[in-house]
Design a protein around this motif. Structure first.
Motif, mmCIF file in Angstrom:
data_model
loop_
_atom_site.group_PDB
_atom_site.id
_atom_site.type_symbol
_atom_site.label_atom_id
_atom_site.label_comp_id
_atom_site.label_asym_id
_atom_site.label_seq_id
_atom_site.Cartn_x
_atom_site.Cartn_y
_atom_site.Cartn_z
ATOM 1 N N GLN A 181 -17.049 32.316 2.671
ATOM 2 C CA GLN A 181 -17.980 33.380 2.307
ATOM 3 C C GLN A 181 -17.240 34.418 1.461
ATOM 4 O OE1 GLN A 181 -18.624 35.512 6.350
ATOM 5 N NE2 GLN A 181 -18.267 37.112 4.814
ATOM 6 N N ALA A 182 -17.960 35.428 0.986
ATOM 7 C CA ALA A 182 -17.324 36.533 0.276
ATOM 8 C C ALA A 182 -16.510 37.353 1.274
ATOM 9 C CB ALA A 182 -18.377 37.411 -0.387
ATOM 10 N N LEU A 183 -15.325 37.798 0.828
ATOM 11 C CA LEU A 183 -14.407 38.558 1.677
ATOM 12 C C LEU A 183 -14.026 39.874 1.007
ATOM 13 C CD1 LEU A 183 -11.935 35.667 2.572
ATOM 14 C CD2 LEU A 183 -13.875 36.470 3.950
ATOM 15 N N HIS A 184 -13.520 40.808 1.825
ATOM 16 C CA HIS A 184 -12.950 42.032 1.261
ATOM 17 C C HIS A 184 -11.705 41.678 0.463
ATOM 18 C CE1 HIS A 184 -10.530 45.690 1.064
ATOM 19 N NE2 HIS A 184 -11.628 46.395 1.295
ATOM 20 N N GLY A 185 -10.814 40.903 1.064
ATOM 21 C CA GLY A 185 -9.600 40.461 0.393
ATOM 22 C C GLY A 185 -8.358 41.227 0.793
ATOM 23 N N ASP A 186 -8.538 42.485 1.236
ATOM 24 C CA ASP A 186 -7.396 43.311 1.630
ATOM 25 C C ASP A 186 -7.842 44.205 2.786
ATOM 26 O OD1 ASP A 186 -4.804 44.300 1.524
ATOM 27 O OD2 ASP A 186 -5.249 45.771 -0.034
ATOM 28 N N ALA A 187 -8.335 43.571 3.838
ATOM 29 C CA ALA A 187 -9.059 44.273 4.909
ATOM 30 C C ALA A 187 -8.131 44.850 5.966
ATOM 31 C CB ALA A 187 -10.064 43.320 5.550
ATOM 32 N N HIS A 188 -7.419 45.891 5.608
ATOM 33 C CA HIS A 188 -6.586 46.590 6.585
ATOM 34 C C HIS A 188 -7.106 48.026 6.727
ATOM 35 C CE1 HIS A 188 -4.497 48.881 3.447
ATOM 36 N NE2 HIS A 188 -4.418 47.760 2.761
ATOM 37 N N PRO A 189 -6.736 48.728 7.800
ATOM 38 C CA PRO A 189 -7.297 50.061 8.049
ATOM 39 C C PRO A 189 -6.953 51.097 6.990
ATOM 40 C CG PRO A 189 -5.578 49.536 9.646
ATOM 41 C CD PRO A 189 -5.904 48.265 8.921
ATOM 42 N N CYS A 208 -12.660 38.147 -2.782
ATOM 43 C CA CYS A 208 -12.560 36.722 -3.088
ATOM 44 C C CYS A 208 -13.462 35.969 -2.129
ATOM 45 C CB CYS A 208 -11.118 36.230 -2.947
ATOM 46 S SG CYS A 208 -10.434 36.438 -1.264
ATOM 47 N N SER A 209 -13.522 34.660 -2.276
ATOM 48 C CA SER A 209 -14.212 33.841 -1.295
ATOM 49 C C SER A 209 -13.173 33.112 -0.456
ATOM 50 C CB SER A 209 -15.137 32.830 -1.981
ATOM 51 O OG SER A 209 -14.374 31.871 -2.703
ATOM 52 N N GLY A 210 -13.565 32.768 0.755
ATOM 53 C CA GLY A 210 -12.636 32.064 1.631
ATOM 54 C C GLY A 210 -13.090 32.173 3.069
#
Length: 284
Positions: A181-189, A208-210
């Motif tokens: 699916q679509a992702l944030h890509g850099d999902a940290h706080p 990105c997708s993944g």
């Protein structure tokens, strides 16, 4: 830096936006400039161009994904509505313009609220209809960064180890690997702002997708809170062996970005060396 700020001010002026006191909010992987007194932040890729040599393409993806999320009511920092929602390129500088949001940078985020925020974001991202590069941060950006390091006289032995790891991980990541699916890509706080409206996600340049495991690996590795607890609050098991591959890929990517940052900021050389040593110790 001054030239980039001047370009941002000039572009804003073309749309009738008066900027009298631009303020650099941060100069790290990107340059962020508040075009004060206008409620606009210009984000200008700097170090990130080493891994994204066509920065306007990454900015365009980010604008498209965030615009979709904002329209769907998802908690994100929106693109500025005072200029066209698109990347701009001028005098060799690319940039995008975002809404300035008052936030509390000192508020300590709790793992549970961050985990829940990521789960909510993923729910919204599942409806994104556009195409995104498959695991671009792990596959494309890392390849560019390795090439950049090779051109700097970087330690040949270390470079060979990094390239070998990238080759192995790339081959495995290109195989079918769970739901995509679509992702944030850099999902940290660090990419969550605590505002009066609640937590808002920002910085989707690596979208990105993944598999969701990529974003969970980003969260799991955070040093800002207990990443394992946050992943559990998301509803996943941080020790699930299914996440091993993306966790290794995230570790490699993070190490390469630290090395790239030291190219522009020599004062970060010791931090980059520590990151490389830690990566080597973890992979041997």
């Amino acid at each position: 830096m001054r030239d980039a700020v001047a370009v941002a001010v000039s572009i804003a002026g073309e749309y009738g936006i008066r900027v009298t006191d631009p303020v650099v909010l941060r100069d790290s992987f990107n340059l962020r400039v508040w075009l004060r007194p206008a409620p606009i932040v210009a984000r200008i890729p700097t170090v990130t161009t080493l891994g994204r040599p066509r920065p306007a393409e990454a900015l365009a993806r980010e604008v498209a994904v965030v615009s979709h999320l904002h329209e769907a009511g998802a908690p994100v920092v929106p693109v500025s509505d005072l200029l066209p929602a698109k990347p701009f390129e001028r005098d060799g500088v690319a940039m995008s313009f975002w809404t300035y949001v008052e936030h509390d940078p000192d508020r300590r985020l709790e793992p549970a609220e961050v985990g829940r925020a990521l789960a909510e974001l993923h729910d919204a991202l599942r409806g994104y209809p556009g195409e995104l590069p498959h695991l671009g941060p792990a596959l494309e950006e890392t390849a560019h960064l390795l090439d950049v390091l090779a051109g700097t006289g970087f330690d040949a032995e270390a470079l060979a180890e990094l390239r070998a790891a990238h080759g192995r991980l790339s081959e495995e990541l290109r195989r079918p690997y769970g739901a995509v699916q679509a992702l944030h890509g850099d999902a940290h706080p660090g990419n969550l702002l605590a505002t009066g409206e609640g937590l808002l996600w920002t910085d989707f340049e690596e979208t990105c997708s993944g598999p969701v495991g990529w974003d969970l690996a980003c969260l799991r590795r955070s040093r800002l809170l207990d990443g394992g607890e946050a992943v559990r609050a998301y509803g996943a098991d941080p020790e699930d062996p299914a996440y091993r591959l993306v966790a290794e890929a995230r570790s490699l990517q993070g190490t390469l970005w630290q090395l790239a940052k030291s190219l522009r900021f020599p004062e970060y050389a010791r931090q980059a060396d520590t990151a490389l040593a830690g990566w080597r110790a973890a992979t041997r």
